[in-house]
Structures are given as C-alpha cells and as structure tokens.
Design an enzyme around this catalytic site. Structure first.
Site, PDB file in Angstrom:
ATOM      1  N   HIS A 240       0.815  -1.218   0.000  1.00  0.00           N
ATOM      2  CA  HIS A 240       0.000   0.000   0.000  1.00  0.00           C
ATOM      3  C   HIS A 240       0.856   1.278   0.000  1.00  0.00           C
ATOM      4  O   HIS A 240       0.765   2.110  -0.888  1.00  0.00           O
ATOM      5  CB  HIS A 240      -0.859   0.063   1.265  1.00  0.00           C
ATOM      6  CG  HIS A 240      -1.798  -1.059   1.451  1.00  0.00           C
ATOM      7  ND1 HIS A 240      -2.871  -1.270   0.637  1.00  0.00           N
ATOM      8  CD2 HIS A 240      -1.847  -2.036   2.388  1.00  0.00           C
ATOM      9  CE1 HIS A 240      -3.548  -2.319   1.068  1.00  0.00           C
ATOM     10  NE2 HIS A 240      -2.947  -2.805   2.123  1.00  0.00           N
TER      11      HIS A 240
HETATM   12  C1  BDR Z   1      -3.317   1.193   5.036  1.00  0.00           C
HETATM   13  O1  BDR Z   1      -3.660   0.848   6.369  1.00  0.00           O
HETATM   14  C2  BDR Z   1      -2.536   0.320   7.057  1.00  0.00           C
HETATM   15  O2  BDR Z   1      -2.817  -0.934   7.556  1.00  0.00           O
HETATM   16  C3  BDR Z   1      -1.394   0.296   6.067  1.00  0.00           C
HETATM   17  O3  BDR Z   1      -0.185   0.711   6.702  1.00  0.00           O
HETATM   18  C4  BDR Z   1      -1.808   1.219   4.970  1.00  0.00           C
HETATM   19  O4  BDR Z   1      -1.341   2.533   5.192  1.00  0.00           O
HETATM   20  C5  BDR Z   1      -3.995   0.241   4.087  1.00  0.00           C
HETATM   21  O5  BDR Z   1      -5.378   0.312   4.216  1.00  0.00           O
END
Ligand code: BDR
Ligand code: CA
Length: 323
Positions: A240
């Site tokens: 992500h």
């Molecule tokens: C986002 O939420 C967190 O768990 C991760 O670091 C990322 O920024 C994904 O939905």
C-alpha cells in the site's frame, strides 16, 4: 539532479517501513523529516518504529516527531490483526537509540517547510491527522506545499468497511481537510495498492540476498503476508504505502485519472469513504483537486523495491555499518 524535498507522515506499520526505505533510497527525493501518526498502532509505538527504520537505513540525521495520540474526532482504533501488537511485529530489532524530536509533528513539519528553499511534498501513509493539524495551524505555509501524496481510500473498494479504507476511515475529517485544501493531491488507494502485490513465492527474492535491509524486508513480508493471508486470504503482501512514494519517483509505472475528491464524513453507513467523480467529462470540472492512481506495472514496481534495498545496503556499507 535536483531532489524533491519531502516529509513523510506515517504510522509504521510494515508497509510504511517499506515506503520509508523506498523514499530514503531514491535519488529523486530528499527526506527532510518523518512524523508519526496514531493509526496501525498507538503513536508511541509508530514513532518508535519509525526511528527503528531510520536506524536500519543509517539515517539517524533525519528528525522524527510524534503526532497526536488520536484522530481529530474519532476514537483511535488500531490494527493489531494486521500489524501485530508492536505495529511492526516480525523483525526482531533493538530499541532505537536516536532521540525523538521535542517538537510535535505539526511544528516539525512547519519548521522544515519554512526552512526549505524549495516547495515541499508531503507523503501521507497513515491517517491524515498530523497533516491536517499542520494545514490548519500554518495556513501561511500552504503555498510552500508542492503536493500531497496520500495512501488512502479506494475508488471501488474499502477494507475497514465496505466503502472505507483504514487510513481515511480512521480520521475522515482530517482526510477531508487535506482533500479540500486545494493543494494538488495524488491518491494511491486500494484499487492500485492491491495490485502492487508481492506474491508469497517472491518473498525469497529478498530473503536470499545478503544484508540487514534485505533480511528486514523479508521479515516484514513474512509477517504482513501472513496476516493478509489469514485475515483477507491474499496470495501475498500488498505494498500500500510505498505506492505513495514510488508514485512520486516513478509516475510512469502508474495509470492515473484526474478527478475531484473528498471524503464522506456524515452518513454513518459510508463514513470514511473516498468520494470522486469518474465520469469521462468530470476531469474538466473546476473542483478537480488531483489524481487517483488506478493501475500499476507490478513487476517494475517490485524491481524498484529490490533496487531500493540494494541502495540502502550500499549506503550502510559506505558509512561503515555492518552489512
Ligand atoms: C493502510 O492501512 C494500514 O494498515 C497500512 O499501513 C496502509 O497505510 C492500508 O489500508
Ligand atoms: Ca500506513
């Protein structure tokens, strides 16, 4: 080459840690500072994790500041089912020895932006809380923000609820302040970050390489890939947060659509959803505030991450650190 100065507002976080490595390795970015937000874990834990990552990368010269302990309005709801109790479970690391900044996150952001001769880009890979506090507290500095690159939301899917992604869901008011600021934004939401996947059988590409940074990455991937398999039946680990960094350094890997975007903060059923208008003519609307990435060249993206580990490994060696 002239580097783009950036401040990274994050909540490490396995994928935040990988995003930090990608940013620190890039010859196109100069990381001025790191601010920690409450999100994946409490801010005490995410701030400590940020310092651990900087120490692994031999970058203890970069200041790390702690942000607010909770979102602007919501209560904090952390994500141990994905990131573990420490927020970065898996790798076994010593306690960080570099100090945490005395200034709170928004004040550090303001000082760094003020001191920078060039406009600064903000990269947000956690809830937007600190960035929103900075924007509200220092409106005279908005003109010195070149853009804001955010990992958050999704055009067609959510993960925390059917419509809302974790970062935006955690602090919808803060995200709305960022998106409605008029500062150009780039959004890397779940549509693209779920495509920036490292498959489980590719984790060996990191594990088989020598050096602390490659082994750290492999440990992060093992844990994060494991929780994504268990909680969400994913065949690998979604990168992500590094999308919000690599989008700045390698935009040619991404496919974007220009649109106006905001965040739903009122309706209980869709609170935290990213809203946009993807109808063909909508990109021409005066309210367009930026672009959202919808696709990525996954294989090239993976090569960028491998190259980043290689670069940091070399930099560690040059500074006399053990490999
Ligand atoms: C986002 O939420 C967190 O768990 C991760 O670091 C990322 O920024 C994904 O939905
Ligand atoms: Ca994050």
């Amino acid at each position: 080459m002239k580097k783009l100065p950036v401040i990274i507002d994050c909540d490490p976080g396995h994928d935040d840690a990988i995003a930090l490595i990608a940013a620190l390795a890039s010859e196109k970015l100069e990381v001025l500072g790191v601010t920690a937000a409450a999100g994946n874990q409490t801010v005490d834990k995410t701030e400590k994790n940020a310092r651990k990552v900087l120490e692994i990368c031999a970058r203890t010269d970069i200041p790390v500041a702690k942000g607010r302990g909770k979102p602007l309005w919501n209560p904090l709801s952390v994500a141990p089912e994905i990131h573990g109790d420490s927020g970065m479970d898996g790798p076994v690391l010593p306690e960080p020895s570099m100090p945490v900044c005395r200034e709170p996150a928004a004040a550090l952001m303001a000082r760094l932006v003020e001191e920078s001769p060039e406009p600064v880009a903000l990269i947000v890979t956690g809830p937007c809380t600190n960035t929103a506090v900075f924007l509200l507290s220092y409106p005279h500095l908005w003109k010195k923000i070149a853009k804001i690159s955010v990992m958050g939301g999704g055009a067609f899917e959510g993960n925390r609820t059917a419509l809302a992604e974790f970062n935006i869901w955690t602090d919808p008011e803060a995200a709305r302040i960022v998106l409605e600021s008029g500062i150009p934004v780039e959004i890397y939401g779940l549509d693209v970050t779920h495509k920036a996947l490292i498959y489980r059988e590719e984790f060996a590409l990191f594990r088989e390489r020598e050096g602390m940074v490659f082994q750290f990455l492999a440990d992060l991937l093992d844990f994060f890939g494991g929780t994504y398999l268990e909680a969400r039946k994913f065949p690998g680990a979604p990168m992500h947060d590094s999308c919000a960094v690599i989008g700045l350094t390698n935009p040619e890997l991404f496919t974007y659509v220009e649109t106006d975007m905001s965040v739903e903060t009122e309706s209980p059923r869709s609170r935290g959803a990213l809203t946009m208008d993807l109808r063909p003519a909508a990109g021409k609307k005066p309210s367009v505030c930026g672009k959202i990435a919808l696709d990525v060249d996954r294989e090239k993206f993976l090569q960028v991450l491998l190259g980043a580990c290689e670069t940091i490994t070399r930099q560690r060696r040059e500074k006399g650190y053990a490999s």
